[in-house]
Design a protein around this motif. Structure first.
Motif, PDB file in Angstrom:
ATOM      1  N   PHE A   1      14.292  66.443  35.283  1.00  0.00           N
ATOM      2  CA  PHE A   1      14.468  65.847  36.926  1.00  0.00           C
ATOM      3  C   PHE A   1      13.097  66.406  37.353  1.00  0.00           C
ATOM      4  O   PHE A   1      12.080  65.757  37.858  1.00  0.00           O
ATOM      5  CB  PHE A   1      15.688  65.874  37.581  1.00  0.00           C
ATOM      6  CG  PHE A   1      15.353  65.175  39.117  1.00  0.00           C
ATOM      7  CD1 PHE A   1      15.155  64.267  39.637  1.00  0.00           C
ATOM      8  CD2 PHE A   1      15.073  66.311  40.015  1.00  0.00           C
ATOM      9  CE1 PHE A   1      15.851  63.679  40.647  1.00  0.00           C
ATOM     10  CE2 PHE A   1      15.204  65.600  41.475  1.00  0.00           C
ATOM     11  CZ  PHE A   1      15.466  64.357  41.547  1.00  0.00           C
ATOM     12  N   ALA A   2      12.998  67.949  37.134  1.00  0.00           N
ATOM     13  CA  ALA A   2      12.457  68.169  37.607  1.00  0.00           C
ATOM     14  C   ALA A   2      10.768  68.418  37.031  1.00  0.00           C
ATOM     15  O   ALA A   2       9.476  67.751  37.494  1.00  0.00           O
ATOM     16  CB  ALA A   2      12.604  70.158  37.446  1.00  0.00           C
ATOM     17  N   VAL A   3      10.508  67.565  35.900  1.00  0.00           N
ATOM     18  CA  VAL A   3       9.436  68.015  34.901  1.00  0.00           C
ATOM     19  C   VAL A   3       9.260  65.831  35.828  1.00  0.00           C
ATOM     20  O   VAL A   3       7.708  65.820  36.391  1.00  0.00           O
ATOM     21  CB  VAL A   3       9.566  68.304  33.678  1.00  0.00           C
ATOM     22  CG1 VAL A   3       8.516  67.150  32.753  1.00  0.00           C
ATOM     23  CG2 VAL A   3       9.981  68.568  33.109  1.00  0.00           C
ATOM     24  N   SER A   4       9.730  65.531  35.852  1.00  0.00           N
ATOM     25  CA  SER A   4       8.853  64.077  36.317  1.00  0.00           C
ATOM     26  C   SER A   4       8.833  63.881  38.150  1.00  0.00           C
ATOM     27  O   SER A   4       7.569  62.660  38.019  1.00  0.00           O
ATOM     28  CB  SER A   4      10.652  63.278  36.023  1.00  0.00           C
ATOM     29  OG  SER A   4      11.706  62.878  36.761  1.00  0.00           O
ATOM     30  N   LEU A   5       9.520  64.712  38.823  1.00  0.00           N
ATOM     31  CA  LEU A   5       9.228  65.121  40.237  1.00  0.00           C
ATOM     32  C   LEU A   5       7.811  65.695  40.247  1.00  0.00           C
ATOM     33  O   LEU A   5       7.046  64.965  40.783  1.00  0.00           O
ATOM     34  CB  LEU A   5      10.529  65.704  40.486  1.00  0.00           C
ATOM     35  CG  LEU A   5      10.344  66.000  42.310  1.00  0.00           C
ATOM     36  CD1 LEU A   5       9.965  64.279  42.866  1.00  0.00           C
ATOM     37  CD2 LEU A   5      11.065  66.126  42.889  1.00  0.00           C
TER      38      LEU A   5
ATOM     39  N   VAL B   1       4.331  63.425  41.377  1.00  0.00           N
ATOM     40  CA  VAL B   1       3.371  64.351  42.800  1.00  0.00           C
ATOM     41  C   VAL B   1       2.113  64.864  41.925  1.00  0.00           C
ATOM     42  O   VAL B   1       1.164  64.565  43.312  1.00  0.00           O
ATOM     43  CB  VAL B   1       4.227  65.257  43.130  1.00  0.00           C
ATOM     44  CG1 VAL B   1       3.282  66.611  43.832  1.00  0.00           C
ATOM     45  CG2 VAL B   1       5.667  65.722  43.559  1.00  0.00           C
ATOM     46  N   ALA B   2       2.143  65.175  40.860  1.00  0.00           N
ATOM     47  CA  ALA B   2       0.815  65.468  40.074  1.00  0.00           C
ATOM     48  C   ALA B   2      -0.226  64.188  40.169  1.00  0.00           C
ATOM     49  O   ALA B   2      -1.378  64.126  40.461  1.00  0.00           O
ATOM     50  CB  ALA B   2       0.569  66.267  38.733  1.00  0.00           C
ATOM     51  N   LEU B   3       0.525  63.187  39.991  1.00  0.00           N
ATOM     52  CA  LEU B   3      -0.524  61.951  39.679  1.00  0.00           C
ATOM     53  C   LEU B   3      -0.360  61.153  41.331  1.00  0.00           C
ATOM     54  O   LEU B   3      -1.461  61.196  41.557  1.00  0.00           O
ATOM     55  CB  LEU B   3       0.707  60.274  38.959  1.00  0.00           C
ATOM     56  CG  LEU B   3       0.240  59.506  39.443  1.00  0.00           C
ATOM     57  CD1 LEU B   3      -1.130  59.210  37.918  1.00  0.00           C
ATOM     58  CD2 LEU B   3       1.346  58.079  38.916  1.00  0.00           C
ATOM     59  N   LYS B   4      -0.072  61.616  42.319  1.00  0.00           N
ATOM     60  CA  LYS B   4       0.309  60.950  43.585  1.00  0.00           C
ATOM     61  C   LYS B   4      -1.508  61.745  44.373  1.00  0.00           C
ATOM     62  O   LYS B   4      -2.064  60.872  44.437  1.00  0.00           O
ATOM     63  CB  LYS B   4       0.988  61.364  44.580  1.00  0.00           C
ATOM     64  CG  LYS B   4       0.810  60.901  46.013  1.00  0.00           C
ATOM     65  CD  LYS B   4       1.559  61.241  46.713  1.00  0.00           C
ATOM     66  CE  LYS B   4       1.811  60.752  48.192  1.00  0.00           C
ATOM     67  NZ  LYS B   4       1.424  60.290  48.676  1.00  0.00           N
ATOM     68  N   TYR B   5      -1.669  63.318  44.055  1.00  0.00           N
ATOM     69  CA  TYR B   5      -2.821  64.032  44.134  1.00  0.00           C
ATOM     70  C   TYR B   5      -3.648  63.533  43.833  1.00  0.00           C
ATOM     71  O   TYR B   5      -5.385  64.213  44.219  1.00  0.00           O
ATOM     72  CB  TYR B   5      -2.029  65.115  44.898  1.00  0.00           C
ATOM     73  CG  TYR B   5      -1.358  65.153  46.345  1.00  0.00           C
ATOM     74  CD1 TYR B   5      -1.503  64.336  47.339  1.00  0.00           C
ATOM     75  CD2 TYR B   5       0.070  65.212  45.323  1.00  0.00           C
ATOM     76  CE1 TYR B   5      -1.045  64.392  48.282  1.00  0.00           C
ATOM     77  CE2 TYR B   5       1.447  65.006  46.845  1.00  0.00           C
ATOM     78  CZ  TYR B   5       0.583  65.062  48.560  1.00  0.00           C
ATOM     79  OH  TYR B   5       1.011  64.271  49.680  1.00  0.00           O
TER      80      TYR B   5
END
Length: 76
Positions: free
Chosen positions: A24-28, A32-36
């Motif tokens: 869950f933490a890796v996917s979150l 977030v990395a993809l968004k920014y």
């Protein structure tokens, strides 16, 4: 000398309690990395492009270049 039997009962639950929060933490983090790193710069680039974009000027340039078959250039 023989090897001890592996503990099989409850193994799935034990492994899930460990791996599920990590997954869950890796996917979150990757979302977030993809968004920014991808989405926000792309949105900014589109905003910068459309600040100075003139659709009529672009249309006239394509019309003069003969891109459209149904529109005759104004020189003819």
């Amino acid at each position: 000398m023989s090897l001890p039997k592996p503990m099989m009962r409850g193994m799935l639950g034990k492994r899930l309690r460990f791996h599920l929060p990590i997954a869950f933490a890796v996917s979150l983090l990757s979302a977030v990395a993809l968004k920014y790193t991808v989405t926000e710069p792309r949105k900014q680039a589109y905003a910068e492009f459309y600040k100075t974009y003139d659709a009529a000027k672009d249309f006239n340039a394509m019309k003069e270049a003969g891109v459209f078959e149904s529109v005759q250039p104004s020189g003819e």
